[in-house]
Design a protein around this motif. Structure first.
Motif, PDB file in Angstrom:
ATOM      1  N   MET A   1       0.828  -1.199   0.000  1.00  0.00           N
ATOM      2  CA  MET A   1       0.000   0.000   0.000  1.00  0.00           C
ATOM      3  C   MET A   1       0.868   1.257   0.000  1.00  0.00           C
ATOM      4  SD  MET A   1      -3.029  -1.214   2.606  1.00  0.00           S
ATOM      5  CE  MET A   1      -3.969   0.290   2.414  1.00  0.00           C
ATOM      6  N   ALA A   2       2.009   1.202   0.742  1.00  0.00           N
ATOM      7  CA  ALA A   2       2.919   2.349   0.742  1.00  0.00           C
ATOM      8  C   ALA A   2       3.493   2.570  -0.656  1.00  0.00           C
ATOM      9  CB  ALA A   2       4.046   2.111   1.750  1.00  0.00           C
ATOM     10  N   HIS A   3       3.744   1.479  -1.401  1.00  0.00           N
ATOM     11  CA  HIS A   3       4.271   1.592  -2.753  1.00  0.00           C
ATOM     12  C   HIS A   3       3.273   2.308  -3.659  1.00  0.00           C
ATOM     13  CE1 HIS A   3       6.630   0.722  -6.262  1.00  0.00           C
ATOM     14  NE2 HIS A   3       5.671  -0.010  -6.809  1.00  0.00           N
ATOM     15  N   ILE A   4       1.971   2.000  -3.488  1.00  0.00           N
ATOM     16  CA  ILE A   4       0.951   2.682  -4.291  1.00  0.00           C
ATOM     17  C   ILE A   4       0.946   4.171  -3.964  1.00  0.00           C
ATOM     18  CG2 ILE A   4      -1.530   2.863  -4.703  1.00  0.00           C
ATOM     19  CD1 ILE A   4      -1.734  -0.129  -4.239  1.00  0.00           C
ATOM     20  N   ASP A   5       1.079   4.522  -2.675  1.00  0.00           N
ATOM     21  CA  ASP A   5       1.140   5.941  -2.288  1.00  0.00           C
ATOM     22  C   ASP A   5       2.301   6.639  -2.985  1.00  0.00           C
ATOM     23  OD1 ASP A   5      -1.058   5.952  -0.600  1.00  0.00           O
ATOM     24  OD2 ASP A   5       0.112   5.256   1.120  1.00  0.00           O
ATOM     25  N   ASN A   6       3.455   5.959  -3.056  1.00  0.00           N
ATOM     26  CA  ASN A   6       4.622   6.551  -3.703  1.00  0.00           C
ATOM     27  C   ASN A   6       4.391   6.743  -5.191  1.00  0.00           C
ATOM     28  OD1 ASN A   6       6.011   6.605  -1.280  1.00  0.00           O
ATOM     29  ND2 ASN A   6       6.969   4.589  -1.609  1.00  0.00           N
ATOM     30  N   LEU A   7       3.735   5.764  -5.815  1.00  0.00           N
ATOM     31  CA  LEU A   7       3.464   5.872  -7.237  1.00  0.00           C
ATOM     32  C   LEU A   7       2.527   7.047  -7.523  1.00  0.00           C
ATOM     33  CD1 LEU A   7       3.033   2.112  -8.255  1.00  0.00           C
ATOM     34  CD2 LEU A   7       4.938   3.655  -8.844  1.00  0.00           C
ATOM     35  N   ILE A   8       1.502   7.209  -6.679  1.00  0.00           N
ATOM     36  CA  ILE A   8       0.569   8.328  -6.877  1.00  0.00           C
ATOM     37  C   ILE A   8       1.298   9.651  -6.691  1.00  0.00           C
ATOM     38  CG2 ILE A   8      -1.464   9.473  -5.929  1.00  0.00           C
ATOM     39  CD1 ILE A   8      -2.584   6.707  -5.288  1.00  0.00           C
ATOM     40  N   SER A   9       2.169   9.714  -5.691  1.00  0.00           N
ATOM     41  CA  SER A   9       2.909  10.959  -5.440  1.00  0.00           C
ATOM     42  C   SER A   9       3.835  11.309  -6.601  1.00  0.00           C
ATOM     43  CB  SER A   9       3.744  10.819  -4.147  1.00  0.00           C
ATOM     44  OG  SER A   9       2.895  10.604  -3.041  1.00  0.00           O
ATOM     45  N   ALA A  10       4.235  10.304  -7.375  1.00  0.00           N
ATOM     46  CA  ALA A  10       5.152  10.546  -8.491  1.00  0.00           C
ATOM     47  C   ALA A  10       4.451  11.105  -9.717  1.00  0.00           C
ATOM     48  CB  ALA A  10       5.874   9.245  -8.853  1.00  0.00           C
ATOM     49  N   VAL A  11       3.115  11.121  -9.732  1.00  0.00           N
ATOM     50  CA  VAL A  11       2.374  11.664 -10.868  1.00  0.00           C
ATOM     51  C   VAL A  11       2.585  13.177 -10.905  1.00  0.00           C
ATOM     52  CG1 VAL A  11       0.094  11.978 -11.882  1.00  0.00           C
ATOM     53  CG2 VAL A  11       0.687   9.805 -10.798  1.00  0.00           C
ATOM     54  N   LYS A  12       3.003  13.699 -12.049  1.00  0.00           N
ATOM     55  CA  LYS A  12       3.341  15.122 -12.140  1.00  0.00           C
ATOM     56  C   LYS A  12       2.128  16.020 -12.274  1.00  0.00           C
ATOM     57  CE  LYS A  12       7.934  14.288 -14.067  1.00  0.00           C
ATOM     58  NZ  LYS A  12       8.886  14.540 -15.200  1.00  0.00           N
ATOM     59  N   ASP A  13       1.091  15.565 -12.980  1.00  0.00           N
ATOM     60  CA  ASP A  13      -0.107  16.390 -13.160  1.00  0.00           C
ATOM     61  C   ASP A  13      -0.841  16.482 -11.823  1.00  0.00           C
ATOM     62  OD1 ASP A  13      -2.742  17.290 -13.656  1.00  0.00           O
ATOM     63  OD2 ASP A  13      -2.621  16.608 -15.741  1.00  0.00           O
ATOM     64  N   PRO A  14      -0.948  17.671 -11.219  1.00  0.00           N
ATOM     65  CA  PRO A  14      -1.559  17.786  -9.874  1.00  0.00           C
ATOM     66  C   PRO A  14      -3.032  17.381  -9.847  1.00  0.00           C
ATOM     67  CG  PRO A  14      -1.177  19.951 -10.843  1.00  0.00           C
ATOM     68  CD  PRO A  14      -0.482  18.966 -11.727  1.00  0.00           C
ATOM     69  N   GLN A  15      -3.767  17.707 -10.911  1.00  0.00           N
ATOM     70  CA  GLN A  15      -5.185  17.340 -10.926  1.00  0.00           C
ATOM     71  C   GLN A  15      -5.360  15.829 -11.031  1.00  0.00           C
ATOM     72  OE1 GLN A  15      -6.773  19.673 -14.180  1.00  0.00           O
ATOM     73  NE2 GLN A  15      -7.373  21.341 -12.782  1.00  0.00           N
ATOM     74  N   LEU A  16      -4.563  15.186 -11.905  1.00  0.00           N
ATOM     75  CA  LEU A  16      -4.634  13.734 -12.031  1.00  0.00           C
ATOM     76  C   LEU A  16      -4.173  13.066 -10.742  1.00  0.00           C
ATOM     77  CD1 LEU A  16      -5.062  11.166 -13.669  1.00  0.00           C
ATOM     78  CD2 LEU A  16      -2.736  11.446 -14.600  1.00  0.00           C
ATOM     79  N   ARG A  17      -3.104  13.640 -10.125  1.00  0.00           N
ATOM     80  CA  ARG A  17      -2.595  13.056  -8.883  1.00  0.00           C
ATOM     81  C   ARG A  17      -3.659  13.095  -7.782  1.00  0.00           C
ATOM     82  NH1 ARG A  17       1.725  15.927  -8.504  1.00  0.00           N
ATOM     83  NH2 ARG A  17       0.895  17.525  -7.095  1.00  0.00           N
ATOM     84  N   GLU A  18      -4.356  14.210  -7.667  1.00  0.00           N
ATOM     85  CA  GLU A  18      -5.384  14.338  -6.638  1.00  0.00           C
ATOM     86  C   GLU A  18      -6.576  13.429  -6.926  1.00  0.00           C
ATOM     87  OE1 GLU A  18      -7.229  15.487  -3.156  1.00  0.00           O
ATOM     88  OE2 GLU A  18      -5.145  15.682  -3.857  1.00  0.00           O
ATOM     89  N   ALA A  19      -6.956  13.309  -8.215  1.00  0.00           N
ATOM     90  CA  ALA A  19      -8.078  12.441  -8.579  1.00  0.00           C
ATOM     91  C   ALA A  19      -7.758  10.982  -8.265  1.00  0.00           C
ATOM     92  CB  ALA A  19      -8.413  12.611 -10.058  1.00  0.00           C
ATOM     93  N   LEU A  20      -6.503  10.568  -8.589  1.00  0.00           N
ATOM     94  CA  LEU A  20      -6.102   9.202  -8.283  1.00  0.00           C
ATOM     95  C   LEU A  20      -6.093   8.943  -6.775  1.00  0.00           C
ATOM     96  CD1 LEU A  20      -3.174   8.715 -10.852  1.00  0.00           C
ATOM     97  CD2 LEU A  20      -5.388   7.536 -10.853  1.00  0.00           C
TER      98      LEU A  20
END
Length: 741
Positions: A1-20
């Motif tokens: 689960m921590a790995h998924i959090d890291n992957l989401i944090s690595a998304v550069k688009d802020p809107q896509l990152r927040e939606a994910l």
């Protein structure tokens, strides 16, 4: 689960990152560990006999059918308006449709708000009668879909139930239960998850009904669902003590191809709060011969013959006077038999003594259990005595040791410890030390064939019911669950043939308890019966169909037969009970039972006071289900009956008379426990409450009822204004500054 959090944090688009992140959090919140299964579409129940009203949800019948359960595939519709036989409907997407009223069937989905009532359809009085202040409370049998019935029972009994015993469908795959009005068989790939979804909803309600301080849940099951059920119970009742008991129910076994021969089923016992298994002298496992030692108290029988046919005219020589010394509470003299042609009132009285005759509560001349000579001998031996005195009816009871008890004294099972001041024997049981029962039960009395089907055949010789429980197996389960609670309330919402109430009544007879049960069962017919009835052109709702339903055809007649001692064919029951207390089945059982149909009410009509008769049984249940029931609105604006445990103030302008009547009410046997006050004003309610004895629980109608019965919706936190009630806890009276209305 921590790995998924890291992957989401690595998304550069802020809107896509927040939606994910939002979508992931939704998934994470709903993820469960342990038993995972699909929560299937909400269950629903068709109500073919209910009138269609605006706002109701309905299904549409198939074209050209009479069967009011044969609905089409267009789904659920809401009634917008009714004009004669024309009805306008709207679906969930807002689409409109016109239909004929005759083609519509009311449906209730689990999730809809409904407002239940109860309609009495009969009763049996053998526990003292409602006009006797010392009477027993009533058992109840409710014909209803059990989910809605459980919701209804939350109003009178939330957190107050001592035990729940259920024998749910075993999900064998042989079309032994329904989900959403359709039988589930072994071809259904989702039958296990449907069963779990079905059970989870009901266990959640059972949890709310059980007393959190001390109560027991008992669930029986076979090997098909035992493991899933155990996991489900652990999820619904986390942290509670749970044990599984193995019960041998068929010692000959059921042979299965390439499998072991099955002889057992299982029972989960869940102990809540301080509850634990009652101790017993029979561990239910070791040598069968030890089973005879039951650990019961020494029972003195009533000298009056209890059978319905035990009349003076049958055995005139058993009709004689017994003279009681009321000062010393002893039997002073036994009179001679009175010939049938002699009026008992012509028999002279004895100075200073009270003459006792074998009379029923209504004054019918019955007969004693033994002859005058035999009874005189028992008096001389200290084996007969004066029982309790009923002040209200000015009656003395006469007790004696029957032949079975005298034989137990001779065998040493009952020990004579002395005599009292009147020369009556003082007795106690010779018992093994009390202990908890074992987790494997091996008793011949638990055989479901002999003591389930066999006993039911004696009660209902003209009817059949598949796989009833052994009466004695259920009795042992209840003894362990509520044996030390003589006033226990027990619910069975998969009641079947009614074995639970029958067993509880026998347990009451054993220790003079006042336990009561509430049985819930539907009125469905079997698959084979439904096919035969449809071939006759009948459908659900037709009288001939309903008369064959389980509640009307099996459960109610079984309880009538067990209590009255008269079979469904109108004859005295043959045979006797074999274990524990051995006595003729024709003696019946001293219990009161009332039978109800669940009704679905209109909230607006209830709030206007126009459906009081429908909720009256629920108020009576809330007040203990004993004594007289207030079934209609009184012209004087209030009702406080001497033979009831509660009162109702219908018109607050009549409060002075109501308060005065409550203050004057004197009855130690049936004290007032509840008062119901009809008012929409919380202030008005509180002002009247200030004038009432603080030891009585006050409830505001109809707000309390309506808030409780917005059922099948998520439970909300309620404010005081939602339906305030004052608990029956003594407190110092507040200064009364507000004026009473």
């Amino acid at each position: 689960m921590a790995h998924i959090d890291n992957l989401i944090s690595a998304v550069k688009d802020p809107q896509l990152r927040e939606a994910l992140r939002i979508e992931y959090e939704k998934i994470a919140q709903t993820r469960k560990f342990g038993l995972v299964f699909d929560r299937h579409q909400p269950e629903s129940v068709l109500l073919p006999s209910f009138a269609v009203r605006p706002g109701d949800k309905v299904r549409v019948l198939q074209e050209g059918v009479r069967d009011r359960t044969a609905v089409d595939e267009t789904g659920v519709w809401t009634v917008v308006s009714i004009a004669g036989s024309d009805v306008q409907l709207r679906d969930a997407e807002g689409n409109l449709r016109n239909e004929q009223l005759a083609r519509l069937v009311v449906t209730r989905e689990f999730g809809d708000s409904i407002y239940p009532g109860l309609k009495s359809v009969g009763r049996v009085l053998r526990g003292g009668g409602i006009d006797d202040a010392g009477d027993k409370p009533f058992h109840a049998v409710v014909n209803a879909e059990n989910y809605h019935a459980l919701q209804a029972l939350l109003y009178p009994y939330e957190g107050r139930v001592d035990a729940i015993y259920i024998d749910p469908p075993y999900n064998t795959g042989s079309r032994d239960w329904k989900y959403n009005n359709n039988y589930v068989d072994d071809n259904d790939p989702y039958r296990h998850s449907k069963w779990l979804s079905f059970m989870e909803k009901r266990l959640e309600l059972a949890k709310r009904l059980l007393n959190p301080a001390s109560s027991v849940l008992v669930v029986t099951i076979d090997e098909k669902e035992v493991h899933r059920l155990g996991l489900l119970i652990e999820q619904v009742f986390p942290g509670r003590r749970m044990q599984m008991v193995t019960i041998a129910i068929n010692h000959r076994g059921v042979a299965r191809l390439k499998e072991f021969t099955r002889v057992e089923e299982y029972a989960f016992f869940v102990f809540i709060g301080e509850a634990g298994p009652s101790l017993t002298s029979d561990d239910l496992l070791t040598a069968e011969a030890e089973e005879e030692k039951t650990g019961e108290v020494v029972r003195w029988e009533r000298l009056t013959k209890g059978s319905n046919n035990a009349l003076r005219t049958d055995r005139p020589n058993l009709f004689y006077p017994v003279y009681v010394d009321p000062e010393r509470g002893r039997i002073a003299k036994v009179g001679d038999p009175v010939p049938l042609n002699v009026d008992r009132k012509s028999v002279p009285e004895e100075p200073g003594l009270v003459t006792v005759w074998p009379l029923s509560m209504t004054g019918v001349e019955k007969r004693w259990q033994c002859s005058a000579d035999t009874f005189q001998s028992l008096v001389d031996q200290g084996m007969a005595k004066v029982g309790s005195y009923d002040r209200k009816n000015d009656r003395w009871s006469i007790l004696y040791l029957n032949r079975g008890q005298r034989e137990r004294i001779e065998r040493g099972e009952i020990r004579v410890t002395g005599r009292d001041a009147n020369g009556v024997l003082e007795l106690e049981m010779n018992e093994r030390p009390l202990r908890a029962a074992m987790t494997i039960w091996n008793r011949s009395s638990h055989n479901a064939g002999y003591y389930g089907s066999g006993i039911l055949s004696a009660l209902l010789p003209d009817r059949k019911f598949p796989f009833p429980k052994s009466l004695y197996a259920v009795e042992d389960s209840l003894r362990l669950a509520v044996g030390d609670k003589p006033d226990a309330l027990v619910i069975d919402f998969f009641a079947g043939s009614g074995t639970t109430a029958h067993a509880l009544a026998r347990l009451n007879r054993e220790d003079d308890g006042r336990r009561r049960s509430i049985l819930v069962t539907n009125n469905e017919v079997s698959v084979a019966e439904a096919k035969a009835l449809r071939e006759q052109g009948l459908s659900p709702g037709d009288p001939a169909w309903e008369d064959l339903g389980i509640c009307r055809h099996i459960t109610i007649p079984r309880m009538r037969a067990a209590v009255t001692g008269i079979s469904s064919t109108g004859n005295p029951l043959k045979g006797e009970y074999k274990f524990g207390q051995v006595f003729p089945m024709s003696d019946g059982l001293d219990e009161n039972v009332e039978f109800f149909d669940l009704t679905y009410e209109d909230a607006s009509m209830v709030s206007l006071g126009r459906r009081f008769e429908a909720i009256a049984p629920l108020l009576w249940m809330k007040a203990g289900a004993k004594g007289e029931r207030i079934d209609k609105i009184s012209d004087q604006g209030w009702e406080v009956l001497d033979d009831a445990t509660y009162g109702v103030l219908f018109d607050t302008s009549s409060w002075p008379g109501f308060v005065e009547a409550v203050a004057k009410r004197k009855s130690e046997a049936l004290p007032l426990s509840h008062l119901f006050i009809v008012t929409d004003s919380l202030v008005e309610f509180q002002q009247i409450a200030g004038r009432i004895d603080q030891g009585i629980e006050l409830v505001r109608l109809y707000a309390d009822y309506l808030r409780t019965f917005e059922i099948n919706t998520p439970r909300r936190n309620r404010s005081v204004g939602d339906g305030w009630r004052r608990p029956a806890v003594p407190r110092q009276r507040d200064n009364e500054q507000a004026s009473v209305p």
